[in-house]
Design an enzyme around this catalytic site. Structure first.
Site, mmCIF file in Angstrom:
data_model
loop_
_atom_site.group_PDB
_atom_site.id
_atom_site.type_symbol
_atom_site.label_atom_id
_atom_site.label_comp_id
_atom_site.label_asym_id
_atom_site.label_seq_id
_atom_site.Cartn_x
_atom_site.Cartn_y
_atom_site.Cartn_z
ATOM 1 N N ASP A 184 -0.976 7.023 6.162
ATOM 2 C CA ASP A 184 -2.150 6.254 5.753
ATOM 3 C C ASP A 184 -2.449 5.265 6.868
ATOM 4 O OD1 ASP A 184 -4.022 4.535 4.724
ATOM 5 O OD2 ASP A 184 -2.825 3.898 2.995
ATOM 6 N N TRP B 119 0.812 -1.213 0.000
ATOM 7 C CA TRP B 119 0.000 0.000 0.000
ATOM 8 C C TRP B 119 0.848 1.267 0.000
ATOM 9 C CZ3 TRP B 119 -4.295 -0.641 -2.053
ATOM 10 C CH2 TRP B 119 -5.038 -1.805 -1.855
ATOM 11 N N LYS C 73 -12.327 -0.395 8.189
ATOM 12 C CA LYS C 73 -11.625 -1.302 9.102
ATOM 13 C C LYS C 73 -12.072 -1.063 10.545
ATOM 14 C CE LYS C 73 -8.577 -1.687 5.539
ATOM 15 N NZ LYS C 73 -8.292 -2.853 4.696
#
Length: 361
Positions: A173, A102, A197
């Site tokens: 992030d 990511w 999440k």
């Protein structure tokens, strides 16, 4: 279905009390005889909701007053582009710390808008992945900002210490570990996180941005990605994802009513310790992340045999332990144990792992 535990990496399980509250209010929100999905986002009741959500989130996460909270669309991927468009306008380059998929994906997107230096800060030692550098104070200030992903969901690599970037702007992030533990927000210029999440459902992303970083977007920045435009419009330059915002507000209230981040942090540490302690004492399953960089949110493991891994996932699903298949990039298994996962879910997983080991070792 009460015996089902969802270990999905995202969209992930939500607190049952939040879903029950949403169910109760679905057809009649605030006594209006309509659903929250049907009311005007600029009406009195929804405006009260977003004001309270901002207040509750600030209280939960101890967010300083000189930070704006934006509730936006486009997910974390949208922020991969928004961040350089808003920040990379002085020195013309950014530093991206690569710890996995990511962070590398964010760097790739940023290259469309600015010069990017990408620095891999992981290494393999004795078959284990570890982070090998966190002090960048000697180089950071030549960049408009330094970006990193403190928790990589695919591999299960987590950075527990905040990188040292001197006086540079630090961007994180935190899609997969936001509100998992206490955090000094003042160390960051921007924190952003997809909600799916720990914060709520898919469809909304939260951006915590220091006020002095607002108002510097390049002229070509689309309004929807311009932090100044969004901040001045209460994150509503167009119709926002109202139901997702509403569910986030319920998650905040649920957390506040149940001990806040202190309680969440203790429970998360307990869950992770249970699972890693078992992995450390068995020779049947293997975790390939160094202990100091093991994720509290995403626990990865493997038997070392692809066919056996597939059998494990299939039988676990039948036993009510859902979504344990690892990401296609990494393979193996992955147990995502976000805030809403109860300790009982981890205990049920360990019991199944022991049974599977006894039958297949």
């Amino acid at each position: 279905m009460s015996n089902v535990f969802n270990f999905s990496a995202g969209p992930a399980m939500m607190p049952p009390a939040v879903l029950k509250k949403a169910q109760e209010e679905l057809l009649n929100w605030q006594g209006q005889g309509t659903s929250v999905m049907e009311v005007s986002h600029r009406g009195k009741y929804f405006m009260e909701l977003i004001t309270q959500a901002d207040k509750d989130f600030r209280e939960l996460y101890n967010i300083p007053e000189n930070y704006k909270i934006l509730f936006l669309q486009g997910g974390a991927r949208g922020q991969f582009a928004a961040i350089p468009m808003n920040l990379a306008n002085n020195k013309g380059k950014a530093l991206y710390l690569n710890t996995g998929h990511w962070s590398a994906t964010a760097a790739k997107e940023a290259r469309n808008f600015t010069e990017v230096d990408e620095l891999n800060i992981t290494e393999q030692i004795d078959g284990l992945t570890r982070v090998n550098r966190l002090d960048f104070s000697d180089i950071a200030e030549q960049y408009d900002y330094v970006h990193y992903c403190p928790n990589e969901t695919i591999t299960g690599v987590e950075i527990n210490e905040i990188p040292n970037v001197g006086n540079a702007v630090l961007v994180a992030d935190m899609s997969s570990n936001i509100m998992a533990r206490k955090l000094d927000i003042s160390k960051f210029g921007i924190i952003y996180a997809g909600a799916q999440k720990n914060l709520g459902p898919a469809g909304i992303v939260i951006v915590i941005v220091r006020e002095d970083l607002i108002g510097h977007a390049r002229k070509a920045t689309p309004s929807i990605w311009n932090y100044e435009v969004q901040a001045n419009a209460d994150s509503m330059i167009n119709t926002p994802p109202t139901f997702a915002w509403y569910l986030c507000s319920l998650v905040f209230k649920d957390l506040l009513a149940n001990g806040g981040i202190d309680t969440v942090e203790k429970r998360n540490a307990q869950k992770a310790a249970l699972l890693y302690d078992y992995l450390d004492q068995t020779a049947f399953y293997h975790n390939t992340i160094a202990k100091e960089n093991r994720s509290v949110m995403n626990v990865t493991f493997t038997t070392g045999d692809d066919q056996l891994n597939a059998k494990f996932v299939a039988q676990a699903t039948e036993a009510g332990l859902q979504a344990l298949k690892g990401h296609k990039v990494f393979g193996g298994m992955r147990a995502s144990i976000y805030n809403a996962m109860p300790v009982e879910g981890v205990e049920a997983l360990i019991a199944f792992m022991k049974k599977f080991e006894a039958e297949n070792a």
